[in-house]
Design a protein around this motif. Structure first.
Motif, PDB file in Angstrom:
ATOM      1  N   THR A   6      52.130  13.340 143.969  1.00 17.75           N
ATOM      2  CA  THR A   6      52.890  12.271 143.326  1.00 17.75           C
ATOM      3  C   THR A   6      52.555  10.914 143.924  1.00 17.75           C
ATOM      4  N   VAL A   7      52.509  10.843 145.236  1.00 18.22           N
ATOM      5  CA  VAL A   7      52.227   9.579 145.907  1.00 18.22           C
ATOM      6  C   VAL A   7      50.776   9.158 145.708  1.00 18.22           C
ATOM      7  N   ALA A   8      49.862  10.119 145.778  1.00 18.29           N
ATOM      8  CA  ALA A   8      48.437   9.787 145.684  1.00 18.29           C
ATOM      9  C   ALA A   8      48.019   9.402 144.273  1.00 18.29           C
ATOM     10  N   ASN A   9      48.551  10.119 143.272  1.00 15.08           N
ATOM     11  CA  ASN A   9      48.070   9.932 141.902  1.00 15.08           C
ATOM     12  C   ASN A   9      49.157   9.588 140.895  1.00 15.08           C
ATOM     13  N   ASN A  10      50.386   9.405 141.370  1.00 14.17           N
ATOM     14  CA  ASN A  10      51.508   9.064 140.495  1.00 14.17           C
ATOM     15  C   ASN A  10      51.693  10.081 139.380  1.00 14.17           C
ATOM     16  N   THR A  11      51.489  11.345 139.704  1.00 16.35           N
ATOM     17  CA  THR A  11      51.639  12.409 138.707  1.00 16.35           C
ATOM     18  C   THR A  11      53.106  12.816 138.605  1.00 16.35           C
ATOM     19  N   PRO A  12      53.562  13.200 137.420  1.00 11.09           N
ATOM     20  CA  PRO A  12      54.962  13.636 137.258  1.00 11.09           C
ATOM     21  C   PRO A  12      55.172  15.017 137.856  1.00 11.09           C
ATOM     22  N   GLU A  60      63.932  19.744 142.663  1.00 15.20           N
ATOM     23  CA  GLU A  60      63.540  18.333 142.620  1.00 15.20           C
ATOM     24  C   GLU A  60      64.202  17.547 143.747  1.00 15.20           C
ATOM     25  N   MET A  61      65.412  17.934 144.126  1.00 16.36           N
ATOM     26  CA  MET A  61      66.064  17.295 145.262  1.00 16.36           C
ATOM     27  C   MET A  61      65.225  17.479 146.527  1.00 16.36           C
ATOM     28  N   VAL A  62      64.788  18.709 146.763  1.00 12.43           N
ATOM     29  CA  VAL A  62      63.958  18.988 147.932  1.00 12.43           C
ATOM     30  C   VAL A  62      62.616  18.260 147.833  1.00 12.43           C
ATOM     31  N   THR A  63      62.014  18.296 146.639  1.00 18.06           N
ATOM     32  CA  THR A  63      60.725  17.647 146.445  1.00 18.06           C
ATOM     33  C   THR A  63      60.823  16.144 146.666  1.00 18.06           C
ATOM     34  N   ASN A  64      61.924  15.540 146.247  1.00 17.56           N
ATOM     35  CA  ASN A  64      62.112  14.103 146.460  1.00 17.56           C
ATOM     36  C   ASN A  64      62.109  13.757 147.947  1.00 17.56           C
ATOM     37  N   ILE A  65      62.677  14.629 148.761  1.00 23.28           N
ATOM     38  CA  ILE A  65      62.696  14.392 150.204  1.00 23.28           C
ATOM     39  C   ILE A  65      61.270  14.361 150.753  1.00 23.28           C
ATOM     40  N   GLU A  98      56.395  11.328 152.338  1.00 20.56           N
ATOM     41  CA  GLU A  98      54.965  11.073 152.133  1.00 20.56           C
ATOM     42  C   GLU A  98      54.709   9.581 151.947  1.00 20.56           C
ATOM     43  N   ARG A  99      55.589   8.919 151.218  1.00 21.76           N
ATOM     44  CA  ARG A  99      55.445   7.466 151.031  1.00 21.76           C
ATOM     45  C   ARG A  99      55.546   6.737 152.372  1.00 21.76           C
ATOM     46  N   ILE A 100      56.468   7.166 153.223  1.00 25.63           N
ATOM     47  CA  ILE A 100      56.604   6.560 154.546  1.00 25.63           C
ATOM     48  C   ILE A 100      55.334   6.802 155.360  1.00 25.63           C
ATOM     49  N   LYS A 101      54.827   8.017 155.312  1.00 26.93           N
ATOM     50  CA  LYS A 101      53.622   8.355 156.074  1.00 26.93           C
ATOM     51  C   LYS A 101      52.447   7.486 155.662  1.00 26.93           C
TER      52      LYS A 101
END
Length: 268
Positions: free
Chosen positions: A240-246, A61-66, A71-74
Motif C-alpha cells: 500500500t505504501v510503496a504502490n498505493n494499491t487498495p 483491516e484494523m490490523v492492516t491499518n496498524i 510502514e509509512r513511519i519507517k
C-alpha cells in the motif's frame, strides 16, 4: 461520514418493522394495501455491504491499518525496520476498542506481553491473545506459547477454559515437517502453495488436526481461531505504501473466525 455497519443495522430494523406492520395488516384483513417485500430488497441492496462490513474484514483491516501506518513511519524516517513495540501497543489498544464496540457483556483492556483481559463487573474472566502470524512459535513451539497464556490467565484468576487465541494469517505460520508429521503423509506441497485456494481442503485438514493436538487448552476447537490463509497485514501495508494499491477485496476467510469468537465471548 456514515458508518456503513450502523446504516446496515438501521436498514435491517426498518425492514423488520415494515414486515411486522405488513403481517399485522394482513392479519386484520387489510389486504388492499400493496406493501413491498422489504427483506428481498434489503438483501439485494446490502449483499456486498454485508461482506465488506463483516467482523472479519473490519478486524483484518484494523490490523492492516496498524502495519500500514507503521510502514509509512519507517519510510518517512528512513528506518531499517518497523517498531515492534509500537505495533504491539497499537494492536492492544485497537483490539480492546474493537471488543468493547462489539461486546455488550464484557470490558476489554490490554495487559502485559500482548494479552487482552476481558472482565465482567470489574472481574477478569477471560484472556485473549492475537498473533498476526505464528512466526517463531510455529509447529510444536505454539504449545509452549499457549501454556504461557494459560499460566498468565491463572495469575489473573482466569480459568483455562476462557483463554482464547486468534491467528491473523497462516502465512509465515507453517512448519512443513510438522504438517507432514501431523497428517502422517509426505504428500504435502511447500508452505507457499499450501496456503493457496487450490489446497484449501488440505490446509483446513491440517489446521483442524493442529488445533486438536493442543493439550494445554481443555476445548481448543472453541478457543483457537484463524482469520486468513495467504493475506498478511504487513505485506499489504508494504504494498500500500510503496504502490498505493487498495486493500484486497476477495479474501477467503478461514472459519471459525472473528464472528464466531465474538459469539463465544458473548456467552461468558
Amino acid at each position: 461520514m456514515y458508518n456503513e455497519s450502523e446504516v446496515l443495522k438501521t436498514l435491517q430494523k426498518i425492514a423488520g418493522e415494515m414486515e411486522r406492520i405488513a403481517n399485522a395488516l394482513e392479519k386484520n384483513g387489510n389486504t388492499n394495501m400493496q406493501i413491498p417485500q422489504v427483506a428481498p430488497l434489503l438483501n439485494s441492496f446490502t449483499s456486498n455491504e454485508v461482506e465488506d462490513n463483516s467482523l472479519e474484514r473490519v478486524f483484518f483491516e484494523m490490523v492492516t491499518n496498524i502495519y500500514t501506518d507503521e510502514e509509512r513511519i519507517k519510510v518517512a524516517r528512513n528506518l531499517k525496520k518497523k517498531a515492534a513495540t509500537r505495533i504491539a501497543t497499537e494492536l492492544g489498544n485497537q483490539i480492546s476498542a474493537f471488543f468493547n464496540g462489539n461486546l455488550d457483556n464484557l470490558h476489554a483492556r490490554p495487559v502485559d506481553r500482548g494479552y487482552i483481559a476481558l472482565s465482567k463487573n470489574e472481574i477478569d474472566i477471560a484472556l485473549f491473545r492475537f498473533q498476526t502470524d505464528l512466526g517463531f512459535t510455529r509447529g510444536d513451539r505454539w504449545e509452549e506459547a499457549i501454556v504461557h497464556a494459560v499460566e498468565t490467565a491463572d495469575t489473573l484468576g482466569i480459568a483455562d477454559t476462557n483463554v482464547f487465541f486468534l491467528v491473523g494469517t497462516i502465512k509465515n505460520s507453517l512448519e512443513n515437517a510438522h504438517i507432514k508429521r501431523l497428517l502422517r503423509t509426505n504428500d504435502v506441497p511447500d508452505n507457499s502453495t499450501l496456503i493457496t485456494n487450490a489446497y484449501r481442503p488440505l490446509l483446513e485438514e491440517y489446521l483442524q488436526a493442529y488445533v486438536e493436538s493442543i493439550s494445554a487448552l481443555p476445548n481448543p476447537a472453541e478457543q483457537i481461531y484463524f482469520l486468513t490463509a495467504g493475506e498478511h497485514p504487513n505485506d499489504i501495508g508494504i504494498e500500500t505504501v510503496a504502490n498505493n494499491t487498495p486493500y484486497p477485496k476477495n479474501i477467503n476467510w478461514l472459519k471459525p473466525s472473528v464472528s464466531e469468537l465474538i459469539n463465544v465471548l458473548q456467552t461468558l
